[in-house]
Motif scaffolding. Structure first.
Motif, mmCIF file in Angstrom:
data_model
loop_
_atom_site.group_PDB
_atom_site.id
_atom_site.type_symbol
_atom_site.label_atom_id
_atom_site.label_comp_id
_atom_site.label_asym_id
_atom_site.label_seq_id
_atom_site.Cartn_x
_atom_site.Cartn_y
_atom_site.Cartn_z
ATOM 1 N N ARG A 133 0.641 -1.130 -0.001
ATOM 2 C CA ARG A 133 0.006 0.093 0.017
ATOM 3 C C ARG A 133 1.033 1.388 -0.081
ATOM 4 O O ARG A 133 0.573 2.433 -0.809
ATOM 5 N N THR A 134 1.944 1.295 0.745
ATOM 6 C CA THR A 134 2.971 2.301 0.633
ATOM 7 C C THR A 134 3.385 3.099 -0.514
ATOM 8 O O THR A 134 3.113 4.082 -0.848
ATOM 9 N N ARG A 171 9.886 -0.204 -6.602
ATOM 10 C CA ARG A 171 9.730 -0.656 -5.444
ATOM 11 C C ARG A 171 8.608 -1.724 -5.168
ATOM 12 O O ARG A 171 8.621 -2.732 -4.763
ATOM 13 N N LEU A 172 7.370 -1.272 -5.845
ATOM 14 C CA LEU A 172 6.215 -2.099 -5.775
ATOM 15 C C LEU A 172 6.389 -3.336 -6.684
ATOM 16 O O LEU A 172 6.095 -4.433 -6.204
ATOM 17 N N HIS A 173 7.115 -3.360 -7.752
ATOM 18 C CA HIS A 173 7.643 -4.521 -8.476
ATOM 19 C C HIS A 173 8.377 -5.429 -7.650
ATOM 20 O O HIS A 173 8.201 -6.670 -7.744
ATOM 21 N N GLN A 174 9.329 -4.821 -7.106
ATOM 22 C CA GLN A 174 10.169 -5.749 -6.273
ATOM 23 C C GLN A 174 9.447 -6.453 -5.139
ATOM 24 O O GLN A 174 9.798 -7.657 -4.718
ATOM 25 N N TYR A 175 8.530 -5.816 -4.317
ATOM 26 C CA TYR A 175 7.792 -6.557 -3.409
ATOM 27 C C TYR A 175 6.932 -7.705 -4.048
ATOM 28 O O TYR A 175 6.924 -8.651 -3.309
ATOM 29 N N ILE A 176 6.386 -7.305 -4.814
ATOM 30 C CA ILE A 176 5.534 -8.334 -5.660
ATOM 31 C C ILE A 176 6.514 -9.586 -6.173
ATOM 32 O O ILE A 176 5.956 -10.636 -5.976
ATOM 33 N N GLU A 177 7.596 -9.392 -6.790
ATOM 34 C CA GLU A 177 8.369 -10.191 -7.025
ATOM 35 C C GLU A 177 8.894 -10.975 -5.920
ATOM 36 O O GLU A 177 9.030 -12.338 -5.987
ATOM 37 N N GLY A 304 10.768 -2.064 4.063
ATOM 38 C CA GLY A 304 10.009 -3.240 3.497
ATOM 39 C C GLY A 304 9.697 -4.345 4.435
ATOM 40 O O GLY A 304 9.723 -4.058 5.679
ATOM 41 N N THR A 305 9.588 -5.638 3.978
ATOM 42 C CA THR A 305 9.040 -6.581 4.994
ATOM 43 C C THR A 305 9.746 -7.379 5.562
ATOM 44 O O THR A 305 9.305 -8.480 6.508
ATOM 45 N N GLY A 306 11.054 -7.644 5.091
ATOM 46 C CA GLY A 306 11.530 -8.524 5.697
ATOM 47 C C GLY A 306 12.030 -9.794 4.985
ATOM 48 O O GLY A 306 12.110 -10.922 5.415
ATOM 49 N N LEU A 307 11.486 -9.894 3.649
ATOM 50 C CA LEU A 307 11.387 -10.837 2.596
ATOM 51 C C LEU A 307 12.803 -11.214 1.883
ATOM 52 O O LEU A 307 12.951 -12.208 1.525
ATOM 53 N N GLY A 308 13.349 -10.025 1.778
ATOM 54 C CA GLY A 308 14.236 -9.940 0.640
ATOM 55 C C GLY A 308 15.474 -11.007 0.918
ATOM 56 O O GLY A 308 15.607 -11.757 -0.036
ATOM 57 N N LEU A 309 16.202 -11.034 2.082
ATOM 58 C CA LEU A 309 17.231 -11.918 2.435
ATOM 59 C C LEU A 309 16.558 -13.332 2.314
ATOM 60 O O LEU A 309 17.445 -14.193 1.976
#
Length: 347
Positions: A133-134, A171-177, A304-309
């Protein structure tokens, strides 16, 4: 050095359980002289294996322990014959309880897996509600401003607004990926389509994606690096996530250094990504690769969410690679290791 039982293979777990049960039951059998005590100890071993291994291992362990009980504790001793009715009934009950225990434990593990999946889905939904949403709100706000004041804005202001919308879009695209990759990793459907690639070329493609912060990235490479057998798109995402994380947790005026070299010890291509932020503690070195883990006291509003790593670790594991966090006196070093191929890449 302690070893977690869950990390041992089923064969070693079953073997360890049988050996312990045999030794303990043999000692108690001689000391107390009761075959019932022996069967209870063996039954406990079956229960342990049932909750740590697959059902087939339970059946194997139960059969081996039944033969052991028959050979040492039934009349006639030291043979696989059995004439005493009580011993026959006790052994049949032992085997029946082993089968029931195996089925119950299988049902329990299935329910636990379903619970974990449900918890993961809930966590993802909570993550989506805030972190998607951000940037979406920022994009809508920017485009609304651009539409409303189109005729009043200068060319520079319009360009700045469009650049801001583009940054938030990426940034939104990266979150979705990352969310898609988490779902695939959890269901074990990430199967990399590998080909021999230059890791330096992959890193250059990643760096080009950081249009706004490219000047903060410093690349250092060793000469004559070997190629790596990887899926270029997946490894790009893994390295992007690590670099993105390093940039977010570093001051805006500090650089992130990317060093590429060959490890002679294990024939890996090593990619070190080092930031100049506040770093992490030793006890956080493994936790940062867990889903939804984040250092709340250190991150910025766009961290972000902490998903990346977690996604990076899953992708690298699927390639037979490694990733680890190495705490430093200042900053943090994330070390990526990928198996190399014999061919050397020049240039």
């Amino acid at each position: 050095m302690s070893i977690k039982l869950s990390r041992l293979s089923p064969f070693y777990l079953a073997t360890l359980s049988v050996c312990c049960a045999v030794l303990i039951s043999y000692g108690l059998g001689i000391w107390i002289g009761s075959s019932t005590v022996v069967l209870l100890i063996l039954q406990l071993s079956v229960v342990v294996v049932a909750f740590l291994c697959r059902p087939r291992w339970v059946y194997i362990v139960a059969l081996l322990e039944a033969l052991y009980f028959n050979f040492l504790f039934t009349v006639p001793r030291y043979s696989f014959e059995m004439f005493n009715g009580d011993d026959i009934i006790n052994l049949l009950v032992f085997l029946l309880v082993a089968v029931v225990t195996s089925q119950l434990s299988d049902l329990y593990q299935h329910q636990q897996n379903q619970l974990k999946q449900e918890q993961l889905r809930n966590s993802i939904l909570l993550s989506v509600s805030h972190d998607l949403r951000t940037p979406l709100s920022a994009i809508i706000g920017t485009l609304s401003t651009l539409k409303e004041y189109m005729g009043k804005l200068s060319s520079k202001q319009k360009e700045e607004l469009l650049d801001s919308a583009m940054v938030e879009s990426h940034r939104l695209h990266q979150y979705i990926e990352n969310l898609l990759q988490v779902t695939k990793l959890q269901h074990g459907v990430v199967v990399p389509k590998k080909s021999q690639q230059s890791i330096v070329h992959i890193i250059h493609l990643v760096i080009d994606r950081f249009t706004q912060q490219k000047s903060r990235l410093v690349l250092q490479t060793q000469d004559n690096l070997p190629l790596v057998n990887v899926s270029s798109s997946l490894i790009q995402q893994a390295i992007f996530n690590v670099i993105d994380n390093a940039l977010r947790y570093s001051p805006n005026d500090k650089c992130v250094t990317i060093s590429v070299r060959v490890s002679q010890a294990n024939a890996q291509v090593i990619v070190d990504i080092q930031d100049e932020g506040v770093g992490i503690r030793q006890d956080q070195a493994e936790s940062i690769f867990e889903l939804f883990y984040s250092q709340n006291s250190l991150k910025r509003s766009d961290s972000g969410t902490g998903l990346g790593l977690a996604v990076a670790k899953g992708i690298l594991s699927a390639h037979g690679g490694t990733i680890q966090a190495i705490p430093l006196v200042k900053g943090c070093l994330i070390r990526i290791g990928l198996p190399s191929v014999t061919e050397v890449h020049y240039g």
